[in-house]
Design an enzyme around this catalytic site. Sequence first.
Site, PDB file in Angstrom:
ATOM      1  N   GLY A  81       0.841  -1.196   0.000  1.00 30.02           N
ATOM      2  CA  GLY A  81       0.000   0.000   0.000  1.00 30.02           C
ATOM      3  C   GLY A  81       0.879   1.250   0.000  1.00 30.02           C
ATOM      4  O   GLY A  81       1.623   1.483  -0.931  1.00 30.02           O
ATOM      5  N   PHE A  82       0.756   2.056   1.037  1.00 27.95           N
ATOM      6  CA  PHE A  82       1.478   3.327   1.138  1.00 27.95           C
ATOM      7  C   PHE A  82       1.084   4.239  -0.020  1.00 27.95           C
ATOM      8  O   PHE A  82       1.916   4.735  -0.766  1.00 27.95           O
ATOM      9  CB  PHE A  82       3.008   3.112   1.212  1.00 27.95           C
ATOM     10  CG  PHE A  82       3.427   2.389   2.455  1.00 27.95           C
ATOM     11  CD1 PHE A  82       3.734   3.092   3.619  1.00 27.95           C
ATOM     12  CD2 PHE A  82       3.467   1.003   2.483  1.00 27.95           C
ATOM     13  CE1 PHE A  82       4.084   2.415   4.777  1.00 27.95           C
ATOM     14  CE2 PHE A  82       3.810   0.317   3.633  1.00 27.95           C
ATOM     15  CZ  PHE A  82       4.126   1.025   4.788  1.00 27.95           C
ATOM     16  N   HIS A  83      -0.215   4.386  -0.168  1.00 28.76           N
ATOM     17  CA  HIS A  83      -0.725   5.294  -1.187  1.00 28.76           C
ATOM     18  C   HIS A  83      -2.179   5.647  -0.860  1.00 28.76           C
ATOM     19  O   HIS A  83      -2.806   5.020  -0.003  1.00 28.76           O
ATOM     20  CB  HIS A  83      -0.633   4.648  -2.589  1.00 28.76           C
ATOM     21  CG  HIS A  83      -1.411   3.383  -2.730  1.00 28.76           C
ATOM     22  ND1 HIS A  83      -0.827   2.142  -2.749  1.00 28.76           N
ATOM     23  CD2 HIS A  83      -2.745   3.171  -2.824  1.00 28.76           C
ATOM     24  CE1 HIS A  83      -1.766   1.222  -2.865  1.00 28.76           C
ATOM     25  NE2 HIS A  83      -2.941   1.816  -2.908  1.00 28.76           N
ATOM     26  N   ALA A  84      -2.678   6.644  -1.575  1.00 24.93           N
ATOM     27  CA  ALA A  84      -4.111   6.981  -1.551  1.00 24.93           C
ATOM     28  C   ALA A  84      -4.578   7.000  -3.003  1.00 24.93           C
ATOM     29  O   ALA A  84      -3.767   7.031  -3.927  1.00 24.93           O
ATOM     30  CB  ALA A  84      -4.329   8.338  -0.899  1.00 24.93           C
ATOM     31  N   ARG A  93      -3.601   4.389   2.748  1.00 22.83           N
ATOM     32  CA  ARG A  93      -3.701   3.025   3.290  1.00 22.83           C
ATOM     33  C   ARG A  93      -2.354   2.321   3.277  1.00 22.83           C
ATOM     34  O   ARG A  93      -1.563   2.478   2.343  1.00 22.83           O
ATOM     35  CB  ARG A  93      -4.747   2.213   2.527  1.00 22.83           C
ATOM     36  CG  ARG A  93      -4.294   1.645   1.242  1.00 22.83           C
ATOM     37  CD  ARG A  93      -5.038   2.048  -0.008  1.00 22.83           C
ATOM     38  NE  ARG A  93      -5.874   3.219   0.012  1.00 22.83           N
ATOM     39  CZ  ARG A  93      -6.985   3.344  -0.711  1.00 22.83           C
ATOM     40  NH1 ARG A  93      -7.389   2.370  -1.462  1.00 22.83           N
ATOM     41  NH2 ARG A  93      -7.683   4.460  -0.706  1.00 22.83           N
TER      42      ARG A  93
END
Length: 132
Positions: free
Chosen positions: A48-51, A96
């Site tokens: 993840g580590f993104h929106a 997230r």
Amino acid sequence: MASYELVSFQTLGDERGSLIAIEKGYNVPFDIKRVYYIFDTKKGVQRGFHAHKNLEQIAIAVKGSCSFVLDDGNQREEKILDNPNQGLYIEGLIWREMKNFSEDCVLVVLASEHYDESDYIRDYNKFLEVIK
Ligand code: T46
């Protein structure tokens, strides 16, 4: 508009086992344009580590478990997915991160749009700027 919530799916079952049906308009509020699944995740891996700028998704751990850290820019919250009758609905600009994947985890994700890399915000500082 950005939000997330855990949603429940009715488990249909008989002596043969269990079955869950997912149908647009009944238990999914969007047109499903894409389905992907994440499995064989290696020990200790975080993803993840993104929106997303414009995407609705429902993530379901159909086997095993994992957790999502959800961040709306003001607060972070962790949700555990460990049951196929439970889904995590995420809409709009929510950062997230996914972690604690069990070895047997199969995470199925239903998405409202086709894959589009330009819909991702992968830089946390940019995410904070965009939600201002
Ligand atoms: C999300 C979380 C829950 C594709 O080519 N098509 C696809 O539909 C997807 C989802 C990914 N990809 C490619 C893009 C990357 O080269 O597959 C590779 C891995 O994707 P990513 O690093 O974005 O995977 P995650 O697990 O970090 O995030 C995924 C989804 O991308 C994302 O939308 O919300 O799962």
